[in-house]
Design a protein around this motif. Sequence first.
Motif, PDB file in Angstrom:
ATOM      1  N   LYS A   1      12.591 -14.942 -12.123  1.00 52.78           N
ATOM      2  CA  LYS A   1      13.865 -14.618 -11.557  1.00 52.78           C
ATOM      3  C   LYS A   1      14.472 -13.621 -12.435  1.00 52.78           C
ATOM      4  O   LYS A   1      14.397 -13.614 -13.419  1.00 52.78           O
ATOM      5  CB  LYS A   1      14.845 -15.828 -11.500  1.00 52.78           C
ATOM      6  N   VAL A   2      15.040 -12.331 -11.752  1.00 50.31           N
ATOM      7  CA  VAL A   2      15.935 -11.249 -12.241  1.00 50.31           C
ATOM      8  C   VAL A   2      17.144 -11.557 -11.976  1.00 50.31           C
ATOM      9  O   VAL A   2      17.267 -11.167 -10.752  1.00 50.31           O
ATOM     10  CB  VAL A   2      15.136 -10.158 -12.336  1.00 50.31           C
ATOM     11  N   ASP A   3      18.212 -11.620 -12.530  1.00 54.27           N
ATOM     12  CA  ASP A   3      19.417 -11.616 -12.220  1.00 54.27           C
ATOM     13  C   ASP A   3      20.258 -10.374 -12.872  1.00 54.27           C
ATOM     14  O   ASP A   3      20.103 -10.119 -14.158  1.00 54.27           O
ATOM     15  CB  ASP A   3      20.386 -12.727 -12.734  1.00 54.27           C
ATOM     16  N   ILE A   4      20.664  -9.414 -12.092  1.00 61.87           N
ATOM     17  CA  ILE A   4      21.232  -8.055 -12.725  1.00 61.87           C
ATOM     18  C   ILE A   4      22.966  -8.124 -12.475  1.00 61.87           C
ATOM     19  O   ILE A   4      23.397  -8.346 -11.151  1.00 61.87           O
ATOM     20  CB  ILE A   4      20.786  -7.010 -11.937  1.00 61.87           C
TER      21      ILE A   4
ATOM     22  N   ILE B   1      15.081 -11.336  -7.143  1.00 56.71           N
ATOM     23  CA  ILE B   1      15.957 -10.600  -7.771  1.00 56.71           C
ATOM     24  C   ILE B   1      17.230 -10.552  -6.889  1.00 56.71           C
ATOM     25  O   ILE B   1      17.283 -10.386  -5.941  1.00 56.71           O
ATOM     26  CB  ILE B   1      15.296  -8.978  -7.567  1.00 56.71           C
ATOM     27  N   THR B   2      18.137 -10.833  -8.011  1.00 54.50           N
ATOM     28  CA  THR B   2      19.596 -10.879  -7.308  1.00 54.50           C
ATOM     29  C   THR B   2      20.525  -9.837  -8.134  1.00 54.50           C
ATOM     30  O   THR B   2      20.540  -9.856  -9.428  1.00 54.50           O
ATOM     31  CB  THR B   2      20.050 -12.218  -7.424  1.00 54.50           C
ATOM     32  N   ILE B   3      21.272  -8.917  -7.223  1.00 58.02           N
ATOM     33  CA  ILE B   3      22.075  -7.893  -7.898  1.00 58.02           C
ATOM     34  C   ILE B   3      23.395  -8.293  -7.620  1.00 58.02           C
ATOM     35  O   ILE B   3      23.815  -8.477  -6.652  1.00 58.02           O
ATOM     36  CB  ILE B   3      21.740  -6.627  -7.352  1.00 58.02           C
TER      37      ILE B   3
ATOM     38  N   THR C   1      12.862  -2.912   3.044  1.00 61.78           N
ATOM     39  CA  THR C   1      12.045  -3.928   3.359  1.00 61.78           C
ATOM     40  C   THR C   1      12.213  -5.231   2.534  1.00 61.78           C
ATOM     41  O   THR C   1      12.072  -6.275   3.090  1.00 61.78           O
ATOM     42  CB  THR C   1      10.483  -3.506   3.138  1.00 61.78           C
ATOM     43  N   PHE C   2      12.389  -4.947   1.108  1.00 65.54           N
ATOM     44  CA  PHE C   2      12.274  -6.116   0.227  1.00 65.54           C
ATOM     45  C   PHE C   2      13.868  -6.935   0.543  1.00 65.54           C
ATOM     46  O   PHE C   2      13.856  -8.216   0.240  1.00 65.54           O
ATOM     47  CB  PHE C   2      12.253  -5.926  -1.136  1.00 65.54           C
ATOM     48  N   PHE C   3      14.764  -6.288   0.767  1.00 70.68           N
ATOM     49  CA  PHE C   3      15.858  -6.938   1.348  1.00 70.68           C
ATOM     50  C   PHE C   3      15.904  -7.902   2.558  1.00 70.68           C
ATOM     51  O   PHE C   3      16.348  -8.813   2.728  1.00 70.68           O
ATOM     52  CB  PHE C   3      17.258  -6.035   1.313  1.00 70.68           C
ATOM     53  N   SER C   4      15.432  -7.110   3.503  1.00 67.48           N
ATOM     54  CA  SER C   4      14.975  -8.030   4.702  1.00 67.48           C
ATOM     55  C   SER C   4      14.034  -9.245   4.567  1.00 67.48           C
ATOM     56  O   SER C   4      14.132 -10.483   5.212  1.00 67.48           O
ATOM     57  CB  SER C   4      14.392  -6.769   5.907  1.00 67.48           C
ATOM     58  N   GLN C   5      13.060  -9.056   3.462  1.00 63.28           N
ATOM     59  CA  GLN C   5      12.409 -10.313   3.194  1.00 63.28           C
ATOM     60  C   GLN C   5      13.231 -11.268   2.474  1.00 63.28           C
ATOM     61  O   GLN C   5      12.383 -12.553   2.480  1.00 63.28           O
ATOM     62  CB  GLN C   5      11.037  -9.716   2.572  1.00 63.28           C
ATOM     63  N   GLY C   6      14.254 -10.797   1.953  1.00 69.28           N
ATOM     64  CA  GLY C   6      14.837 -11.883   1.129  1.00 69.28           C
ATOM     65  C   GLY C   6      14.594 -12.275  -0.279  1.00 69.28           C
ATOM     66  O   GLY C   6      15.032 -13.002  -1.112  1.00 69.28           O
ATOM     67  N   VAL C   7      13.560 -11.161  -0.739  1.00 66.39           N
ATOM     68  CA  VAL C   7      13.353 -11.360  -2.223  1.00 66.39           C
ATOM     69  C   VAL C   7      14.326 -10.486  -3.276  1.00 66.39           C
ATOM     70  O   VAL C   7      14.104 -10.736  -4.147  1.00 66.39           O
ATOM     71  CB  VAL C   7      11.865 -10.921  -2.291  1.00 66.39           C
TER      72      VAL C   7
ATOM     73  N   ASP D   1      18.284  -9.605  -3.285  1.00 64.83           N
ATOM     74  CA  ASP D   1      19.434 -10.020  -2.590  1.00 64.83           C
ATOM     75  C   ASP D   1      20.744  -9.290  -3.232  1.00 64.83           C
ATOM     76  O   ASP D   1      20.571  -9.008  -4.755  1.00 64.83           O
ATOM     77  CB  ASP D   1      19.821 -11.497  -2.898  1.00 64.83           C
ATOM     78  N   LEU D   2      21.715  -8.843  -2.590  1.00 59.65           N
ATOM     79  CA  LEU D   2      22.836  -8.111  -3.286  1.00 59.65           C
ATOM     80  C   LEU D   2      24.165  -9.072  -2.945  1.00 59.65           C
ATOM     81  O   LEU D   2      24.481  -9.796  -1.802  1.00 59.65           O
ATOM     82  CB  LEU D   2      22.977  -6.781  -2.569  1.00 59.65           C
TER      83      LEU D   2
END
Length: 369
Positions: free
Chosen positions: A298-301, A335-337, A355-361, A363-364
């Motif tokens: 998990k990466v939180d930015i 990954i969550t920004i 692509t990766f936003f639509s997959q849900g991996v 998130d903003l």
Amino acid sequence: MKVLVLGAGASVSSGYPLTVDLLEEVQNRIKQRGNSAIREQWGKWEEFKKQSKGLESLILNTRNPEVALTILDLAGFSLQDNVVRSKLESSIRDHDQAFQEVWGGNSLSPESCPDEEIRHIFEVSLIRNPLRQCLSWYFSQRHAEDKNGNFYVMRNSLRDLLSNLETGDVVITFNWDTIVERELGSKELWNPVTGYGINFKLDSSPPSSICVLKPHGSVGWRRFGSESMFMDEEFLQEFNSGFEKESWFRTISPENIKDFENMTRSLFEYPTFLKETGHRAYLDIWSDSLDALARAEKVDIWGYSLPTSDSAAVVLMTSLIGRLQRARVIPDVQITIHDPSEETRNRWRDFFGLTFFSQGVVDLKEERL
């Protein structure tokens, strides 16, 4: 394992300025509380800007310090060029006088070097030292203040965020302040010997449950040569965690520090497009940061805008893109920004791709600390 990535926006709620406001904040602090020595150093920077002309003047007076200060680094790097160096050597008329002027942090005089262009390049490159001193002074002042009650309350949001970390987690912060270490250290989850990802080569080093990696360096760090470093004694004591009572204290903060302090400089990078990575400590930290992002689940930015000036950080973050692209079915990292700025969130959208936003991996979230 979780990795927490923090930018300047993550420190705003704790009373620190954004990068774009940093020099103005430093100036105000020096005018209000600075001693004569630090006022003199800031005066050198102010006078230098006042005397600049043309394109140089426009660049130095832009609001973004990363643009303004890069020109100082360019002047310094130009002195390493063979053509410029040859011109410099042939232009010096009085070597002893020139050495004394440079060693004292002063510009070359017309008597020691009649070539006006060479003298100007020297002047531009030398102004970096007063600026480093002013920035170091500012962050040292804030580091000492951060232990009092008012700033403790201001760190409530950060404290809540850090409370979710567990042993083995990593914080990557591009900030020079010490609020993360202060909070984790107060809970005995961090110490400066093993908690910075720097190898002090101590056999009996106390383990740090959580590692705080600072790729841009930190207030309180001092460099000596290309590999050796130590930490200011006052810097360690101001954590108010009893570090000076530990057996390792004199190893990372030697008693003779004042004897050779003038031969060292702060080990942190002021805002510029030309970040320095030549010191051993930087290399170790960047390497550990890459490893942490490669292993994180998990990466939180928080509050990191991915500025163009941080090209090394951009390359570091591309390791996450590589992980996502290599995943055959389900990516093994979330990954969550977190950032309130739409401009910043759009930058991250462009960086990762839709692509990766639509997959849900990826998130903003429109939020700040």
